[in-house]
Design an enzyme around this catalytic site. Structure first.
Site, PDB file in Angstrom:
ATOM      1  N   LEU A 246     -25.734 -14.206  74.839  1.00 32.60           N
ATOM      2  CA  LEU A 246     -24.560 -13.682  75.521  1.00 32.60           C
ATOM      3  C   LEU A 246     -24.939 -13.442  76.976  1.00 32.60           C
ATOM      4  O   LEU A 246     -26.094 -13.122  77.270  1.00 32.60           O
ATOM      5  CB  LEU A 246     -24.104 -12.354  74.888  1.00 32.60           C
ATOM      6  CG  LEU A 246     -23.686 -12.374  73.415  1.00 32.60           C
ATOM      7  CD1 LEU A 246     -23.366 -10.950  72.955  1.00 32.60           C
ATOM      8  CD2 LEU A 246     -22.489 -13.282  73.208  1.00 32.60           C
ATOM      9  N   ASP A 247     -23.989 -13.583  77.883  1.00 29.07           N
ATOM     10  CA  ASP A 247     -24.260 -13.249  79.276  1.00 29.07           C
ATOM     11  C   ASP A 247     -24.744 -11.802  79.367  1.00 29.07           C
ATOM     12  O   ASP A 247     -24.388 -10.954  78.543  1.00 29.07           O
ATOM     13  CB  ASP A 247     -22.995 -13.413  80.128  1.00 29.07           C
ATOM     14  CG  ASP A 247     -22.574 -14.865  80.263  1.00 29.07           C
ATOM     15  OD1 ASP A 247     -23.415 -15.739  80.020  1.00 29.07           O
ATOM     16  OD2 ASP A 247     -21.403 -15.107  80.603  1.00 29.07           O
ATOM     17  N   ARG A 248     -25.518 -11.528  80.386  1.00 29.79           N
ATOM     18  CA  ARG A 248     -26.092 -10.187  80.534  1.00 29.79           C
ATOM     19  C   ARG A 248     -25.007  -9.110  80.545  1.00 29.79           C
ATOM     20  O   ARG A 248     -25.159  -8.044  79.933  1.00 29.79           O
ATOM     21  CB  ARG A 248     -26.904 -10.119  81.839  1.00 29.79           C
ATOM     22  CG  ARG A 248     -27.585  -8.779  82.077  1.00 29.79           C
ATOM     23  CD  ARG A 248     -28.415  -8.819  83.341  1.00 29.79           C
ATOM     24  NE  ARG A 248     -27.607  -8.991  84.522  1.00 29.79           N
ATOM     25  CZ  ARG A 248     -27.015  -7.999  85.190  1.00 29.79           C
ATOM     26  NH1 ARG A 248     -27.131  -6.744  84.748  1.00 29.79           N
ATOM     27  NH2 ARG A 248     -26.310  -8.246  86.279  1.00 29.79           N
ATOM     28  N   THR A 250     -22.001  -9.332  79.224  1.00 24.36           N
ATOM     29  CA  THR A 250     -21.131  -9.390  78.040  1.00 24.36           C
ATOM     30  C   THR A 250     -21.726  -8.536  76.920  1.00 24.36           C
ATOM     31  O   THR A 250     -22.927  -8.588  76.647  1.00 24.36           O
ATOM     32  CB  THR A 250     -20.983 -10.840  77.558  1.00 24.36           C
ATOM     33  OG1 THR A 250     -20.447 -11.635  78.619  1.00 24.36           O
ATOM     34  CG2 THR A 250     -20.059 -10.923  76.359  1.00 24.36           C
ATOM     35  N   HIS A 343     -20.587 -19.195  81.158  1.00 20.70           N
ATOM     36  CA  HIS A 343     -19.445 -18.501  81.782  1.00 20.70           C
ATOM     37  C   HIS A 343     -18.111 -19.177  81.462  1.00 20.70           C
ATOM     38  O   HIS A 343     -17.147 -19.041  82.221  1.00 20.70           O
ATOM     39  CB  HIS A 343     -19.617 -18.418  83.305  1.00 20.70           C
ATOM     40  CG  HIS A 343     -20.806 -17.614  83.734  1.00 20.70           C
ATOM     41  ND1 HIS A 343     -21.170 -17.491  85.063  1.00 20.70           N
ATOM     42  CD2 HIS A 343     -21.713 -16.892  83.028  1.00 20.70           C
ATOM     43  CE1 HIS A 343     -22.249 -16.733  85.144  1.00 20.70           C
ATOM     44  NE2 HIS A 343     -22.597 -16.358  83.924  1.00 20.70           N
TER      45      HIS A 343
END
Length: 435
Positions: A246-248, A250, A343
């Site tokens: 997961l994105d940092r 998120t 993203h």
């Protein structure tokens, strides 16, 4: 058998057998030297005794006369005079690494919603890339490692913080194939949210957690111990393997493998698009009714930052959205990515004109405000940093050679609310299972 026993007994007195006597004597018990001593000896027993003697005979090696004659082994040096030291092997990611991870540093909580890491010494080690060969060491470090000035590099080379194959090197040294560089730093990690990492599910193969916003999944960039995998080692004594990411910024459902085999199985299913991922996001404005599908391709225009844009030259991407609620200012939207581009949901929502409300990158209005605010903070921090120290010199965490410890590096003021992105991974679902 009697004859062979007699030969063995007379070997020492026989002048013709001096050469043979130079080898270790074969010991045969008196009870088995012949019939005249009341015993019998077999050919197999004598052969076995000879084999044992051969096994004890000194073999050519370090302690033999031939090895001593050669003298000690001389280390090899290249044409520049450098020892060809072997690059250290990377640490293994297994249960044996737990003690080293915990000894390296610890977490600090100040009650302000952030989790910090005590500064610690760390070695960055990298091998010379083919494009570096023939170039000066200082030029390579300046060009390839951002944020290091020439003055810092010259000082680090002089005092051994920056070495070439663990040896002091001149800034003008030309790099060669097979070289490796070690950079020892006093590392100050960026803080993250101190929100709890809740374990949603655990079995023999997997641990499923609710990842807080602001934590990267694995060590990267400014983060090492403040990543999910290192946190699980510190706080839960678990060595986990990443399956997806997961994105940092998120938050939400993150599945971690307990073994490499289990991780590979689920990772393959995700790559094959056999797993359905569902997110929720709060976006700007009134999102359209019904199901909205976006199939715009995405291109990475800034690899260092992972900045993505909609572009016909990009990779295929497909997202499905549906509005869940509207509060008169913003909408909560269900998001289902059918592909897994970086993203992806954030860029597709921006493309629709409904960016995530607090997205610092893909919400243009917020991005402009943050840029102006950041410029003011940087100017203020530079003024306040003059003549101050970020770490008390009396503290065991202080390093006199560290710019961050001495207040020479400025960083933005971080607060817990700036580390949250309103994008949450709600669930992952496959055949026969759902988290």
């Amino acid at each position: 058998a009697e004859y062979m026993g007699t030969c063995l007994m007379s070997a020492d007195s026989d002048p013709s057998s001096r050469k043979r006597a130079a080898s270790p004597a074969v010991e045969v018990p008196d009870s088995k030297r012949g019939r005249d001593l009341g015993g019998e000896v077999s050919v197999a027993e004598v052969a076995g005794a000879e084999d044992a003697a051969a096994a004890t005979k000194p073999k050519p090696g370090r302690d033999t006369w031939a090895a001593r004659k050669k003298g000690p082994k001389v280390p090899k040096r290249d044409a520049r005079g450098f020892l060809r030291n072997k690059r250290p092997e990377p640490s293994k990611w297994d249960l044996g690494a737990l003690a080293a991870i915990r000894d390296e540093t610890s977490y600090v909580y100040k009650g302000d919603g952030l989790r910090r890491v005590r500064p610690y010494k760390f070695d960055f080690v990298c091998s010379a890339r083919p494009r570096w060969c023939g170039r000066k060491l200082i030029d390579v470090v300046v060009d390839e490692f951002g944020g290091l000035t020439r003055d810092y590099i010259e000082a680090a080379l002089a005092d051994g913080r920056l070495t070439l194959m663990d040896q002091i090197a001149s800034p003008e040294t030309l790099l060669r194939d097979g070289d490796w560089i070690r950079h020892t730093v006093h590392r100050h990690e960026a803080p993250v949210s101190d929100a709890p990492v809740a374990i949603v599910h655990e079995d023999a193969d997997y641990i499923v957690i609710n990842k807080p916003s602001s934590m990267p999944v694995h060590p990267c960039g400014r983060y090492r111990h403040n990543s999910v995998t290192m946190f699980m080692a510190h706080e839960h004594g678990a060595i986990v393997h990443t399956i997806h990411r997961l994105d940092r910024l998120t938050s939400g459902c993150l599945i971690l493998g307990k073994t490499k085999e289990a991780s590979a199985r689920l990772s393959a299913a995700i790559v094959a698009r056999e797993v359905t991922k569902t997110y929720v996001a709060r976006v700007e404005g009134l999102f359209p009714d019904g199901v909205v599908t976006v199939d715009q391709p995405l291109e990475n225009i800034e690899p260092a930052l992972g900045l993505m844009v909609v572009s016909p030259e990009g990779k295929d991407a497909l997202s499905v959205f549906e509005r869940l609620s509207y509060d008169g200012h913003s909408s909560v939207v269900r998001c289902v990515p059918r592909t897994g581009r970086t993203h992806q949901l954030r860029v597709h929502l921006q493309f629709l004109g409904h960016p995530i409300l607090n997205d610092p990158i893909y919400n243009p209005a917020l991005r402009d405000k943050l840029a102006a605010y950041g410029a003011r903070c940087a100017e203020r921090n530079e003024i306040l940093a003059l003549g101050t120290r970020a770490v008390d010199p009396a503290s065991p965490d202080y390093d006199p050679r560290c710019d961050a410890c001495n207040g020479k590096e400025t960083s933005r003021n971080t607060s817990a609310h700036t580390l949250v992105l309103w994008l949450h991974a709600l669930s992952y679902e496959g055949e026969g299972w759902r988290y």
